[in-house]
Design a protein around this motif. Structure first.
Motif, PDB file in Angstrom:
ATOM      1  N   LYS A  97      -0.931   9.066  11.739  1.00 55.59           N
ATOM      2  CA  LYS A  97      -1.959   9.028  10.700  1.00 55.59           C
ATOM      3  C   LYS A  97      -1.692   7.876   9.742  1.00 55.59           C
ATOM      4  O   LYS A  97      -2.606   7.159   9.344  1.00 55.59           O
ATOM      5  N   GLY A  98      -0.428   7.696   9.378  1.00 53.01           N
ATOM      6  CA  GLY A  98      -0.062   6.601   8.487  1.00 53.01           C
ATOM      7  C   GLY A  98      -0.307   5.248   9.115  1.00 53.01           C
ATOM      8  O   GLY A  98      -0.801   4.311   8.456  1.00 53.01           O
ATOM      9  N   GLN A 148       0.849  -1.186   0.000  1.00 54.78           N
ATOM     10  CA  GLN A 148       0.000   0.000   0.000  1.00 54.78           C
ATOM     11  C   GLN A 148       0.886   1.238   0.000  1.00 54.78           C
ATOM     12  O   GLN A 148       1.907   1.264   0.714  1.00 54.78           O
ATOM     13  N   GLU A 180       2.670   9.021   4.559  1.00 55.84           N
ATOM     14  CA  GLU A 180       3.018   9.301   5.954  1.00 55.84           C
ATOM     15  C   GLU A 180       3.986   8.271   6.528  1.00 55.84           C
ATOM     16  O   GLU A 180       4.657   8.529   7.538  1.00 55.84           O
ATOM     17  N   GLU A 226      -6.498   0.391   9.550  1.00 52.81           N
ATOM     18  CA  GLU A 226      -7.832   0.331   8.954  1.00 52.81           C
ATOM     19  C   GLU A 226      -7.831  -0.555   7.711  1.00 52.81           C
ATOM     20  O   GLU A 226      -8.771  -1.326   7.488  1.00 52.81           O
ATOM     21  N   LEU A 227      -6.793  -0.441   6.902  1.00 54.24           N
ATOM     22  CA  LEU A 227      -6.681  -1.274   5.704  1.00 54.24           C
ATOM     23  C   LEU A 227      -6.654  -2.750   6.086  1.00 54.24           C
ATOM     24  O   LEU A 227      -7.327  -3.576   5.468  1.00 54.24           O
ATOM     25  N   LYS A 254      -3.974   4.484   9.004  1.00 55.56           N
ATOM     26  CA  LYS A 254      -4.389   4.066   7.662  1.00 55.56           C
ATOM     27  C   LYS A 254      -4.111   2.587   7.453  1.00 55.56           C
ATOM     28  O   LYS A 254      -4.944   1.842   6.924  1.00 55.56           O
ATOM     29  N   ILE A 261       1.533   4.692   1.299  1.00 55.75           N
ATOM     30  CA  ILE A 261       1.127   5.567   2.404  1.00 55.75           C
ATOM     31  C   ILE A 261       2.237   6.592   2.616  1.00 55.75           C
ATOM     32  O   ILE A 261       3.265   6.281   3.237  1.00 55.75           O
TER      33      ILE A 261
END
Length: 408
Positions: A385-386, A300, A304, A392-393, A389, A302
């Motif tokens: 924040k990263g 992925q 961040e 959540e993924l 993410k 990302i």
């Protein structure tokens, strides 16, 4: 045959190997360098508490702890392929193929190159290479140097070069181009450096860091940024100057520099040559994750976290059963965080092998959060924040079907 193969003998790999071995697993660690420690070997900085972080001593501590636990550490071994076959992982290297049920990929990070005309001259190196030559090999990289690129990595290593008595004359930006991207834009550079104000003993950065996180104040600050720069331990950081070319006949002799405006646009008629006998290019770091990619692990992007990273859970497992990751391969952070992540991965592997406990694993997950909050160096200011993410993924796509994941 080992139960676990760890690829990378840096802070994450060694910590992971120790956690596995403490739970009764047989562990082999592979690393292409001549000695274990990874990036730890070049690190030397002072923590906000006043204590010194000595990477060489920390690497030696981890090494000795691993030896006591009978971890098999093999240096000078390069891994070029990783493939899953039935319930086992085959790790192909220049020393043959190693097989185990579990693999921990802890391959760390690499530096982004920023092409600058003349960068093939002897005396030009990445900022990380200067760190290794200085702190690991005890080689003086030069007498008077210039750093091209202003980022948190450059800040940290600048201090280490200064501690070694090496004169860094100034820090300037690369010329703005599609290759240098935001590294050549003064305002974007300032935005990233505000999160590293504690590493730069500069009254302007310390006092203005909170205010300048606001767009309007930062634009005003850049407009009136001192022409001669802001000094960091005596070295001027000149965000309104850019390197056009590294010059020299047989080796580095200087850098041709030009003034730029707040957007990085060249101001005509301002060219000047600054003398130097070495140049460090600081492009930042990105996860070195190719080995997970060739194994078929999904990725992925990302920003961040520093770029493309293998998909992974909070316990460092990937959708490819048997493959775990830890350290900068999962996102650019400090050595202490890499060690904490390595411990998580080791405990997760032990649990998957039926030898670890869920309680110790959850304690390790909580510990990495605490270490992250106290981190002296944050390479990416929006790291939380990263991480969210990625969490959540994982929960949306992989948590319930990890074992059913098929390559291709």
């Amino acid at each position: 045959m080992s139960d676990v193969i760890v690829i990378g003998a840096g802070p994450a790999g060694l910590a992971g190997a120790i956690a596995c071995a403490e739970n009764g697993l047989r562990v082999t660690v592979l690393d292409e360098f001549i000695k274990p420690g990874g990036r730890l070997l070049g690190q030397l900085h002072q923590e906000p508490s006043g204590e010194w972080w000595n990477g060489i001593k920390e690497a030696e501590r981890l090494h000795q702890e691993a030896i006591k636990l009978a971890v098999d550490i093999r240096c000078g071994v390069s891994v070029y392929n990783l493939e899953k076959e039935d319930q086992l992982m085959n790790v192909h290297t220049n020393a043959g193929t190693f097989t185990a049920r579990f693999v921990l990929a802890a391959t760390g990070a690499a530096e982004y190159p920023i092409p600058v005309p003349g960068w093939t001259l002897p005396g030009v190196m990445s900022i990380g290479a200067a760190q290794v030559m200085t702190n690991v090999h005890r080689v003086q990289v030069g007498k008077k140097g210039i750093i091209i690129g202003a980022n948190i990595l450059a800040f940290a290593i600048l201090n280490e070069l200064q501690l070694a008595g090496i004169n860094v004359d100034r820090i300037i930006l690369p010329e703005k181009s599609p290759l240098s991207q935001k590294a050549g834009e003064p305002e974007e550079v300032m935005k990233s450096l505000l999160y590293a104000a504690h590493l730069a003993p500069s009254p302007l950065l310390r006092f203005g860091s909170r205010l300048m996180k606001q767009d309007w104040f930062r634009k005003l600050g850049m407009k009136f940024y001192p022409k001669n720069g802001v000094k960091i331990n005596g070295t001027p950081m000149q965000l309104r100057k850019a390197a056009l070319e590294i010059i020299g006949k047989d080796q580095v002799e200087g850098v041709r520099v030009v003034d730029i405006d707040v957007n990085g646009t060249i101001i005509p008629g301002t060219e000047k040559i600054y003398e130097a006998d070495f140049v460090c290019i600081a492009g930042g770091l990105y996860p070195l994750a190719e080995i997970a990619a060739v194994a078929g692990c999904p990725f992925q992007y990302i920003p961040e976290l520093g770029g493309h990273v293998p998909c992974h859970s909070e316990t460092m497992e990937t959708p490819l059963e048997g493959l775990f990751v830890a350290g900068n391969i999962t996102g650019i952070e400090s050595g202490k965080i890499a060690m904490a992540q390595g411990t998580i991965a080791g405990l997760a592997i032990a649990k998957a092998a039926g030898k670890g406990t869920n309680q110790s694993l959850q304690q390790a997950v909580q510990n990495v959060r605490i270490v992250r909050e106290k981190a002296a160096i944050q390479f990416n200011p929006e790291i939380d924040k990263g991480r969210m993410k990625m969490k959540e993924l994982w929960e949306e796509q992989y948590a319930d079907c990890k074992k059913a994941y098929k390559i291709g």
